[in-house]
Design an enzyme around this catalytic site. Structure first.
Site, PDB file in Angstrom:
ATOM      1  N   GLU A  63       0.871  -1.182   0.000  1.00  0.00           N
ATOM      2  CA  GLU A  63       0.000   0.000   0.000  1.00  0.00           C
ATOM      3  C   GLU A  63       0.906   1.229   0.000  1.00  0.00           C
ATOM      4  O   GLU A  63       1.751   1.375   0.893  1.00  0.00           O
ATOM      5  CB  GLU A  63      -0.898  -0.004   1.241  1.00  0.00           C
ATOM      6  N   HIS A  99     -11.415  -1.143   2.316  1.00  0.00           N
ATOM      7  CA  HIS A  99     -11.949  -0.762   3.627  1.00  0.00           C
ATOM      8  C   HIS A  99     -11.648   0.690   4.002  1.00  0.00           C
ATOM      9  O   HIS A  99     -12.080   1.144   5.058  1.00  0.00           O
ATOM     10  CB  HIS A  99     -11.369  -1.698   4.690  1.00  0.00           C
ATOM     11  N   ASP A 100     -10.880   1.393   3.175  1.00  0.00           N
ATOM     12  CA  ASP A 100     -10.517   2.779   3.481  1.00  0.00           C
ATOM     13  C   ASP A 100     -11.287   3.794   2.638  1.00  0.00           C
ATOM     14  O   ASP A 100     -10.966   4.992   2.671  1.00  0.00           O
ATOM     15  CB  ASP A 100      -9.018   2.998   3.238  1.00  0.00           C
TER      16      ASP A 100
HETATM   17  C1  GLC Z   1      -3.666   1.731   6.051  1.00  0.00           C
HETATM   18  C2  GLC Z   1      -4.914   0.922   6.316  1.00  0.00           C
HETATM   19  C3  GLC Z   1      -5.852   1.740   7.124  1.00  0.00           C
HETATM   20  C4  GLC Z   1      -5.182   2.078   8.423  1.00  0.00           C
HETATM   21  C5  GLC Z   1      -3.821   2.724   8.211  1.00  0.00           C
HETATM   22  C6  GLC Z   1      -3.022   2.702   9.466  1.00  0.00           C
HETATM   23  O1  GLC Z   1      -3.914   2.848   5.288  1.00  0.00           O
HETATM   24  O2  GLC Z   1      -5.459   0.478   5.112  1.00  0.00           O
HETATM   25  O3  GLC Z   1      -7.077   1.108   7.351  1.00  0.00           O
HETATM   26  O4  GLC Z   1      -5.992   2.938   9.161  1.00  0.00           O
HETATM   27  O5  GLC Z   1      -3.054   2.074   7.249  1.00  0.00           O
HETATM   28  O6  GLC Z   1      -2.607   1.402   9.757  1.00  0.00           O
END
Ligand code: GLC
Length: 586
Positions: free
Chosen positions: A266, A341-342
């Protein structure tokens, strides 16, 4: 020309389904989804056409950020089950010919992790340097945090700890202290965590915020861009930092290279292709692919992803076609996703979730995804066309810490500015109704029973109001449903290598209603027509592809029967069509 499929790795053609465990299925009635619930739905996933399941975190966690705050990497949180349940899940996944990918959250831990407890206990503790500790800064006799970095979830990115009077860095909330990756002992502890799961049988990792693990030396103050507050966005000093590639290469050498895994990083805060290429190009020996954020950021102003900015189809087309064509010959590989999920639900963001258009536009977005090159990701509920919950829900329904913190920050600012407690926040609720992460986190809608069949207890989060009509049971029996369409669409993708591996050529570049492209692979071409608006539109193909002969219809969201291709095609509202042509061999 890209490499032929028979020599490409398995994960390129995979369809990955992301499960958000808390909201998938609750088997024990405590209101939170669990591993037993996932096991009960493996046939559902196999039937849909899923190859790989990605589990959002199920490790032990105080759930301050829904499990992205891990207090024990090598155990399952009791809410979700046990390690033995995980073994059973893996067995069930493998028995059906699927694979299981875990979420690796190692930019930070929970503040309740034993590593952090040791680290904060004393300046002399051997684990002190496992996290990023600094003394405060004295300005005009007042103690301030070590720098002005803003946390990604509002406020300072530093928390003062009274035991030693020093501050620790947390890019996310204060319950998520950042690990110090510059310490080689920390890195080797992370390799051990990865080995633990690989030994247990997992098939890969999605790596949370992996481009944030290396911070700029000296942790300099970020430039002042937000004059309303002291804390400033600082991603230029923590995203894609100086050592990030060295660390990921080491991870590859130590762990990844010894196994046949799927890996996806990510990588937020980065729109620059060349920056992301470095993580993915095969000769660099880092990751298989990354989740770039350019498309996800299309409707957000710089200040927050929770706010909305209008977007145009032209912008979307430019982003997608750039990534689709990017460094293909050098081996760059995409991760194709429009929901997770974000983010809010894709049918509400990129389609049209009104009663009239919801089904057809959700199907159009399915075609949009399955006709792109890259590894395909589908988020739970997307296959049912689940949409955002209504604007009428109040702020109390937004459980996510990102929404809560941002709401409180803006409220305080307004209260201060207006000198009163009771301030109007309705505009923020308007934005949240469109953009908050919470929309993706409502429980799965399995049937028309209480709470959508998600739980026999009280769900941890309210189920969207539309579950009596919008649920899996209803859709599985209905050949015209979004679910039936996704199932067909995933099969069509698998049946046509051109959709997975082909080149990408955009047609009608300046058209603000239609996204049209061809894909070409060896002697095969695919033609994709997507109407992103309600109105009918005529497309003149004669001018752009020079002849429509021999194009065979393979998928469309209006009718199942083949629709021939004329040079002038009229696309109905949100209509999507895919045609494939084999070149005549002489
Ligand atoms: C990533 C996850 C997110 C989380 C963040 C901190 O972006 O996808 O859901 O809040 O990291 O871990």
């Amino acid at each position: 020309m890209s490499t032929p499929p028979h020599v490409t790795p398995w994960w390129k053609s995979a369809s990955v389904y992301q499960i958000y465990p808390a909201s998938f299925l609750d088997a024990n009635g405590d209101g939170t989804g669990d591993l037993a619930g996932i096991i009960a739905k493996l046939d559902y996933l196999k039937d849909l056409g899923v190859d790989v399941i990605w589990l959002s975190p199920i490790y032990r966690s105080p759930l301050a950020d829904m499990g992205y705050d891990i207090s024990d990497y090598e155990d399952i949180d009791a809410r979700y089950g046990t390690l033995e349940d995980w073994d059973r899940l893996l067995e069930g996944v493998h028995a059906r010919g699927m694979k299981l990918m875990m979420d690796l959250v190692v930019n930070h831990t929970s503040d309740e992790h034993a590593w952090f407890a040791a680290s904060k206990s004393s300046k002399n503790d051997p684990k002190r340097d496992w996290y990023i500790w600094r003394p405060g800064k004295i300005v005009d006799g007042e103690e301030l945090p070590p720098n002005n970095w803003e946390s990604l979830f509002s406020g300072s990115a530093w928390e003062r700890d009274s035991a030693t009077g020093e501050y620790y860095l947390h890019l996310f909330i204060s319950k998520q202290p950042d690990l110090n990756w510059d310490n080689p002992v920390v890195r080797s502890a992370i390799w051990d965590v990865m080995r633990f799961w690989v030994r247990r049988g997992c098939d890969g990792f999605r790596m949370d915020a992996i481009n944030c693990i290396s911070k700029t030396d000296g942790l300099p103050d970020a430039p002042l861009v937000d004059h309303t507050q002291y804390y400033q966005p600082a991603s230029m000093y923590f995203a894609n930092g100086p050592q990030v590639h060295r660390y990921i290469k080491q991870m590859h050498a130590e762990v990844l290279s010894h196994h046949d895994l799927i890996t996806v990083g990510e990588t937020p805060f980065t729109h620059e292709e060349s920056e992301l290429a470095a993580y993915v190009l095969p000769q660099n020996r880092e990751l298989n692919m990354v989740f770039h954020f350019e498309l996800m950021d299309i409707d957000s102003p710089p200040e927050s992803q929770l706010l909305r900015k209008p977007w145009t189809l032209g912008e979307l087309k430019a982003i997608v076609s750039r990534w689709q064509r990017f460094m293909r010959d050098d081996g760059f590989w995409n991760a194709v996703y429009i929901e997770n999920h974000d983010h809010a639900r894709s049918v509400s963001r990129f389609g049209n979730d009104s009663a009239q258009w919801r089904t057809v536009s959700a199907k159009m977005l399915a075609v949009f995804e399955i006709t792109q090159t890259g590894t395909l990701f589908v988020y739970q509920g997307q296959e049912l066309g689940l949409k955002n919950f209504p604007r009428t829900w109040g702020i109390e329904e937004y459980n996510d810490v990102a929404a809560q913190n941002y709401w409180n920050l803006i409220k305080e600012k307004r209260q201060k500015a207006q000198g009163k407690k009771d301030v109007d926040m309705s505009d923020l609720l308007d934005s949240f109704a469109q953009k908050a992460r919470d929309h993706a986190r409502t429980p799965m809608q399995w049937n028309a029973g209480a709470h959508g069949g998600f739980t026999t207890g009280t769900p941890w989060m309210r189920v969207n109001d539309d579950y009596p009509e919008w649920n899996a049971e209803q859709q599985i029996g209905d050949d015209t449903s979004v679910h039936a369409f996704w199932k067909r669409a995933l099969k069509v993708r698998k049946a046509h290598d051109v959709l997975i591996y082909g080149d990408f050529v955009m047609l009608l570049e300046t058209d603000e209603q239609v996204f049209a492209y061809t894909r070409n692979y060896g002697s095969t071409s695919a033609l994709v027509l997507l109407n992103f608006k309600e109105g009918k539109v005529e497309v003149d193909l004669g001018e752009v592809i020079g002849g429509v002969a021999r194009y065979a219809f393979v998928l469309g969201n209006y009718e199942k029967e083949a629709i021939g291709l004329e040079e002038k095609v009229t696309l109905r509202g949100y209509e999507a069509r895919v045609y494939v042509r084999e070149a005549l061999l002489n």
